[in-house]
Design a protein around this motif. Structure first.
Motif, mmCIF file in Angstrom:
data_model
loop_
_atom_site.group_PDB
_atom_site.id
_atom_site.type_symbol
_atom_site.label_atom_id
_atom_site.label_comp_id
_atom_site.label_asym_id
_atom_site.label_seq_id
_atom_site.Cartn_x
_atom_site.Cartn_y
_atom_site.Cartn_z
ATOM 1 N N THR A 23 -10.105 0.206 -12.048
ATOM 2 C CA THR A 23 -9.159 -0.901 -11.903
ATOM 3 C C THR A 23 -9.155 -1.427 -10.469
ATOM 4 O OG1 THR A 23 -7.756 0.060 -13.629
ATOM 5 C CG2 THR A 23 -6.764 -1.604 -12.196
ATOM 6 N N ILE A 24 -9.204 -0.500 -9.516
ATOM 7 C CA ILE A 24 -9.217 -0.893 -8.101
ATOM 8 C C ILE A 24 -10.470 -1.705 -7.794
ATOM 9 C CG2 ILE A 24 -9.374 -0.034 -5.738
ATOM 10 C CD1 ILE A 24 -6.609 0.228 -6.912
ATOM 11 N N ASP A 47 -0.663 -2.962 -1.552
ATOM 12 C CA ASP A 47 -0.527 -4.069 -2.499
ATOM 13 C C ASP A 47 -0.525 -3.585 -3.949
ATOM 14 O OD1 ASP A 47 -0.501 -6.959 -3.142
ATOM 15 O OD2 ASP A 47 -2.477 -6.539 -3.981
ATOM 16 N N SER A 48 -1.396 -2.629 -4.250
ATOM 17 C CA SER A 48 -1.558 -2.176 -5.637
ATOM 18 C C SER A 48 -0.651 -1.013 -5.987
ATOM 19 C CB SER A 48 -3.011 -1.752 -5.869
ATOM 20 O OG SER A 48 -3.323 -0.600 -5.108
ATOM 21 N N SER A 87 -1.460 1.887 -5.903
ATOM 22 C CA SER A 87 -2.328 2.943 -6.445
ATOM 23 C C SER A 87 -2.987 3.664 -5.277
ATOM 24 C CB SER A 87 -3.378 2.342 -7.380
ATOM 25 O OG SER A 87 -2.766 1.672 -8.456
ATOM 26 N N ALA A 130 -12.252 -3.351 -9.906
ATOM 27 C CA ALA A 130 -12.238 -4.604 -10.661
ATOM 28 C C ALA A 130 -11.379 -5.663 -9.977
ATOM 29 C CB ALA A 130 -11.723 -4.345 -12.076
ATOM 30 N N HIS A 131 -10.236 -5.243 -9.436
ATOM 31 C CA HIS A 131 -9.306 -6.211 -8.850
ATOM 32 C C HIS A 131 -9.550 -6.466 -7.356
ATOM 33 C CE1 HIS A 131 -7.110 -5.249 -12.579
ATOM 34 N NE2 HIS A 131 -6.528 -6.429 -12.412
ATOM 35 N N TYR A 132 -10.076 -5.455 -6.678
ATOM 36 C CA TYR A 132 -10.213 -5.564 -5.219
ATOM 37 C C TYR A 132 -11.650 -5.316 -4.744
ATOM 38 C CZ TYR A 132 -5.117 -5.121 -5.472
ATOM 39 O OH TYR A 132 -3.785 -5.298 -5.779
ATOM 40 N N ILE A 178 -5.016 -2.638 0.405
ATOM 41 C CA ILE A 178 -5.066 -2.524 -1.059
ATOM 42 C C ILE A 178 -4.058 -1.503 -1.557
ATOM 43 C CG2 ILE A 178 -6.517 -1.826 -3.004
ATOM 44 C CD1 ILE A 178 -8.910 -2.939 -1.383
ATOM 45 N N THR A 203 -7.080 4.219 -4.613
ATOM 46 C CA THR A 203 -7.611 3.393 -3.521
ATOM 47 C C THR A 203 -8.380 4.232 -2.519
ATOM 48 O OG1 THR A 203 -5.802 1.798 -3.739
ATOM 49 C CG2 THR A 203 -7.013 1.826 -1.647
ATOM 50 N N GLU A 237 -12.751 -7.283 -1.562
ATOM 51 C CA GLU A 237 -12.162 -6.770 -0.321
ATOM 52 C C GLU A 237 -12.830 -5.470 0.117
ATOM 53 O OE1 GLU A 237 -10.513 -7.841 -2.898
ATOM 54 O OE2 GLU A 237 -9.009 -9.318 -2.255
#
Length: 212
Positions: free
Chosen positions: A3-4, A178-179, A181, A6-8, A175, A185, A11
């Motif tokens: 998920t990390i 922000d997340s 997680s 995929a979204h970040y 990250i 991360t 970055e």
């Protein structure tokens, strides 16, 4: 973790690129500067020996973060503006070069003194003897400790996170906040550091075996 990524992913890749760039630049210049001061330490010229010893003792015994903050905070106040990436890279280069200087100096001292004496007897100057005879042998002796210094350099590049250098650690901190997680991360960040350090470690071992 997926998920990390995929979204970040962008970055993390940006941070990975900044970390890799900082590490390559610092490795190159710290090896040159460190080797130069190692030669100064073993030269017959007393003035150069004193300069080398002062440089090494100062920068080996000051924390890397202090050196980096000096370039990031103090230099812009009195001289010129400098961004976090540049400040971190300069600080990392200076700090690492002091340790490399001691490592290379130990390698130079490990070379049989007869090598220098023999080359001088055959008409080479001290500098020529050092360049063509002593240094190539010295580097063969110090490949393992140099490899450790290079790996430490990559890990120490995380100092850029303290000066907005947009490196891997900096992006990981952003990250994580922000997340929310945190574990995922920093596991991702750790894996990306391994992508740099593990090949470097294996390459140094390969060189050590090949030149043994």
């Amino acid at each position: 973790m997926t998920t990390i990524f995929a979204h970040y992913g962008s970055e993390l890749l940006q941070g990975f690129g900044q970390t890799l760039l900082c590490s390559v630049i610092s490795l190159f210049f710290s090896l040159i500067i460190g080797s130069m001061f190692a030669i100064f330490e073993t030269t017959p010229i007393k003035f150069l020996r004193v300069i080398a010893r002062i440089y090494i003792e100062i920068f080996r015994n000051i924390p890397l973060l202090v050196i980096t903050m000096f370039f990031y905070v103090v230099i812009p106040l009195y001289l010129f503006k400098i961004d976090g990436f540049t400040a971190g890279t300069i600080g990392l280069t200076i700090y690492t070069s002091a340790f490399i200087a001691e490592t290379v100096r130990a390698g130079i001292n490990s070379v049989d003194p007869g090598q220098m004496e023999g080359s001088r007897a055959n008409g080479l100057s001290w500098w020529q003897s050092m360049r063509y005879i002593v240094l190539p042998q010295a580097f063969r002796y110090v490949i393992p400790p140099l490899g450790n210094q290079f790996i430490n350099l990559v890990k120490n590049s995380s100092v850029l996170a303290f000066v907005a250098g947009f490196d891997l650690m900096y992006q990981g901190n952003v990250i994580a906040s922000d997340s929310l997680s945190t574990m995922s991360t920093y596991v991702c960040v750790g894996l990306l550091y391994l992508i740099i350090t593990l090949p470097l470690s294996y390459w140094m071992r390969y060189l050590e075996k090949r030149l043994a």
